[in-house]
Enzyme design. Structure first.
Site, mmCIF file in Angstrom:
data_model
loop_
_atom_site.group_PDB
_atom_site.id
_atom_site.type_symbol
_atom_site.label_atom_id
_atom_site.label_comp_id
_atom_site.label_asym_id
_atom_site.label_seq_id
_atom_site.Cartn_x
_atom_site.Cartn_y
_atom_site.Cartn_z
ATOM 1 N N HIS A 1 0.841 -1.204 0.000
ATOM 2 C CA HIS A 1 0.000 0.000 0.000
ATOM 3 C C HIS A 1 0.874 1.251 0.000
ATOM 4 O O HIS A 1 1.946 1.276 0.606
ATOM 5 C CB HIS A 1 -0.931 -0.006 1.214
ATOM 6 C CG HIS A 1 -2.026 1.002 1.119
ATOM 7 N ND1 HIS A 1 -1.834 2.332 1.413
ATOM 8 C CD2 HIS A 1 -3.325 0.884 0.736
ATOM 9 C CE1 HIS A 1 -2.969 2.987 1.221
ATOM 10 N NE2 HIS A 1 -3.895 2.135 0.815
ATOM 11 N N GLU B 1 -3.737 1.670 -7.323
ATOM 12 C CA GLU B 1 -4.173 2.814 -6.512
ATOM 13 C C GLU B 1 -3.348 4.038 -6.889
ATOM 14 O O GLU B 1 -2.214 4.188 -6.444
ATOM 15 C CB GLU B 1 -4.064 2.507 -5.016
ATOM 16 C CG GLU B 1 -2.783 1.805 -4.565
ATOM 17 C CD GLU B 1 -2.472 2.069 -3.098
ATOM 18 O OE1 GLU B 1 -3.381 2.390 -2.338
ATOM 19 O OE2 GLU B 1 -1.285 1.981 -2.737
#
Length: 248
Positions: A95, A165
């Site tokens: 992430h 993302e």
């Protein structure tokens, strides 16, 4: 083969026993299609509790991070075996917040991915570019670099879900247009096909992870290479159910 729609909920450093109970009970009582896979990722403190609450077969629990050792003197870390021991099935790795705040580089994320897969959990592998990289036209260079690091360590991607993302869209309210997301997802799949083969790439799910919410999720419905979402803030709200049902 049709790819099963996948929605991950990343609670980040949010939630309490009460709020997580409310979120899971909302999922338990909601009308959710059978052909969807939902993974909620609460803080590690609440993994065990979340697993105990989930009643829907379409819903499982994942962790937000895991270390690349089974045990040892690694204060503050959680091992994959511990995550599995409490019933979690997935872990988020790579992430952007781990990359930026905790200085996890491509190689470290690749090593963690290899270890987690070897220990028997699924991996939600996050990739994506910053606003500066996007403005410089380096989006594909960045995601291919991030993927290459993992490709050097992992040959079987059966239990990997890739989450694209765009870092510039996380928590900002900004989102890539569905058309932009489709173009990038298609490029990611084409790149992975060149490395893993057409079959593996066609079966791999690629999620969109940039400020997806109950209002915009449906606009991605007809995008062939957008196989679901990794949801941040909206996963804490009732609209999470709307995202899950956005393919109906």
């Amino acid at each position: 083969m049709a790819r099963t729609f996948f929605v991950g909920g990343n609670f980040k450093l949010n939630g309490s026993k009460q709020s997580i109970k409310e979120i899971v009970e909302r999922l338990n009582t909601a009308s959710i299609p059978e052909n969807v896979e939902v993974v909620i990722c609460p803080p590690a403190t609440y993994l065990d509790y979340s697993v105990s609450l989930v009643k829907k077969p379409q819903v499982t629990v994942g962790a937000q991070n895991a270390y690349l050792k089974a045990s040892g003197a690694f204060t503050g870390e959680n091992s994959v075996d511990q995550i599995k021991d409490v019933g979690a099935k997935w872990v988020i790795l790579g992430h952007s917040e781990r990359r930026s705040y905790f200085h996890e580089d491509d190689k470290f994320i690749a090593d963690k991915t290899k270890f987690a897969l070897g220990q028997g959990v699924g991996v939600i592998l996050c990739i994506g570019e910053t606003l500066e990289e996007k403005k410089a036209g380096k989006t594909l260079d960045v995601v291919e670099r991030q993927l290459n690091a993992v490709l050097e360590e992992v040959k079987d991607w059966t239990n990997v879900v890739v989450a694209y993302e765009p870092v510039w869209a996380i928590g900002t309210g900004l989102a890539a247009t569905p058309e932009d997301a489709q173009d990038i997802h298609a490029s990611i799949r084409k790149f992975l096909a060149s490395k893993l083969g057409d079959k593996a790439a066609s079966e791999l799910r690629i999620l969109y992870g940039g400020s997806a919410n109950g209002s915009n999720a449906v606009t991605f419905k007809d995008k062939a290479d957008v196989d679901g979402f990794l949801v941040g803030g909206a996963s804490l709200k009732p609209e999470f159910v709307d995202i899950i049902n956005s393919r109906n």
